[in-house]
Design a protein around this motif. Structure first.
Motif: not given
Ligand code: PMP
Ligand code: GLN
Length: 422
Positions: A10-11, A16-17, A19-27
């Motif tokens: 999941n590159r 996107g990256r 958002h993933a770091i801030e929320t812990g949700v990996e889209p």
């Protein structure tokens, strides 16, 4: 900040990256979200070469479309239809006038009778007709025999349906197929054959004998044939187009596809159609009603009128294109390329000289960048052999000035530049 590990496949980049770091949700990345049915579908070679043409201001002898306008009298008919209020949805299967005009010319020219109510469906170009037909009849895991070099959509549609394209090669110099090799490809999983006659890119016009042989295989193995006949009227040197559905036993198993975009040189209107017996047409319409539902109304009115004028129009069309073909062919003979004379369609293929080490893609990119001429490499249209690596496709549906300028640029490529192409 929540603990977080990125998955290998999941590159994610940029937003996107973050958002993933801030929320812990990996889209999932857009690439990972892609359905498997399109995993091997990428940008078409036509789009790639058109991009090269724009980037390098190259003369575009690549993508297949006329660089001159279609007949003024058809445009006038479309204006008249718009002014007469023909601006709302057409019926799902097409305007009555257009379907009747198709049925009438099929009877006049070929003696085939299609019921305009139940057996003709107007689609957004032949492209949509091909797509609907493949989705309507091909199951995931089925096999579909296609000729190679193929038209890119034939191959892609089979993949999108989750099925397996099985290629029968049309061999140079006359692009005939080996009948024994063809029949060996038929298995219990074969559902359909896709033919292109006249053929893009080779310019082949199938003979009566070849078509009868294919019809015989289709009947014996109970196969459907999707017959892409978009270049039905573009035949030269007395070559005669034989619609597959006119052969014995084929009307009930053929889905014939054509396009006013090719016949009248107006590809941007995207008015194509599928012809098939009622049961098959019902299935095609089941897909069509949810793919596009209906096709632009004033254009269908204008094209209905145009189809009624085919007898007057066709001699002009054929002479125009035959002259362009001859101009391009003669010019290419003055370059190190070896052109093959087409008998139909508006493309010709040419061999890359043996002294050139580079393959077709590198050669086409080099010609776009350094010679300023955009042409289509042929290998993207092959899946089972690498004959395409030594060939390029040229489109002659271009103004004479465009063809002459393209040829002049090719003739200016010094011999040593061809040799050093790598
Ligand atoms: N089939 C073939 C063989 C073609 O060459 C093309 C267009 N170049 C199409 C189908 C698509 O036709 P349309 O533009 O009507 O969608
Ligand atoms: N069919 C045209 C060709 O062969 C291109 C259409 C497209 O770009 N999909 O060049």
């Amino acid at each position: 900040m929540p603990a977080f590990h990125f998955r290998e496949e999941n590159r994610l980049k940029g937003k996107g990256r973050k958002h993933a770091i801030e929320t812990g949700v990996e889209p999932l990345s857009a690439m990972t979200r892609r359905a498997s049915r399109i995993s091997s579908i990428s940008e078409s070679i036509f789009a790639t070469v058109t991009r090269w043409a724009v980037e390098h201001q190259a003369v575009n002898l690549g993508q297949g479309f006329p660089d001159f306008d279609g007949p003024e009298w058809i445009i006038a008919e479309a204006h008249a239809a718009m002014r007469a209020g023909k601006n709302q949805y057409a019926p799902m299967h097409g305007t009555r006038s257009f379907r009747r005009a198709v049925a009438a010319y099929q009877k006049r020219f070929y003696g085939i009778e299609w019921d305009p109510e139940d057996e003709i469906t107007v689609t957004a170009g032949a492209t949509e007709a091909l797509f609907c037909a493949v989705l309507a009849f091909v199951e995931p895991g089925d096999e579909v025999i296609i000729t190679e070099p193929f038209y890119d959509a034939h191959h892609a549609d089979v993949l999108i349906a989750g099925a397996v394209p099985v290629c029968v090669t049309l061999h140079k110099p006359d692009f005939r197929f080996d009948p024994e090799a063809f029949e060996r490809l038929v298995t219990p999983r074969t559902r359909m054959i896709i033919l292109n006659n006249p053929d893009n890119p080779t310019g082949k016009v199938y003979t009566d004998e070849e078509l009868r042989w294919i019809a015989d295989v289709a009947v014996r193995h109970d196969l459907l044939v999707l017959s892409d006949e978009v270049y039905e009227f573009l035949t030269y040197d007395g070559a005669r187009h034989i619609p597959l559905a006119s052969l014995p036993g084929m009307r009930e198993r053929t889905i014939a596809v054509s396009s006013t975009g090719k016949t009248f040189g107006m590809t941007g209107w995207k008015i194509g159609y599928a012809m098939a017996e009622k049961g098959l047409t019902d299935a095609i319409r089941a897909v069509h009603q949810f793919a596009t539902f209906a096709v632009n109304t004033p254009g269908q009115h204008a094209m209905a009128y145009a189809l009624g004028k085919l007898e007057e129009y066709l001699p002009v069309l054929r002479t125009l294109y035959a002259t362009k073909r001859d101009l391009l062919f003669a010019g290419l003979c003055r370059t190190p390329l070896t052109p093959h004379m087409p008998r139909g369609g508006y493309f010709l293929v040419a061999d890359i000289p043996e002294s050139v080490a580079a393959g077709d893609i590198a050669c086409a990119e080099h010609l776009a960048r350094h010679a300023g001429v955009a042409v289509i490499p042929l290998s993207p249209f092959y899946a089972s052999c690498d004959e395409g690596k030594r060939m390029l496709r040229f489109c002659f549906a271009k103004r004479d000035e465009t063809i002459r300028e393209g040829l002049a640029r090719l003739e200016r490529v010094p011999p040593e530049a061809w040799q050093s192409l790598a």
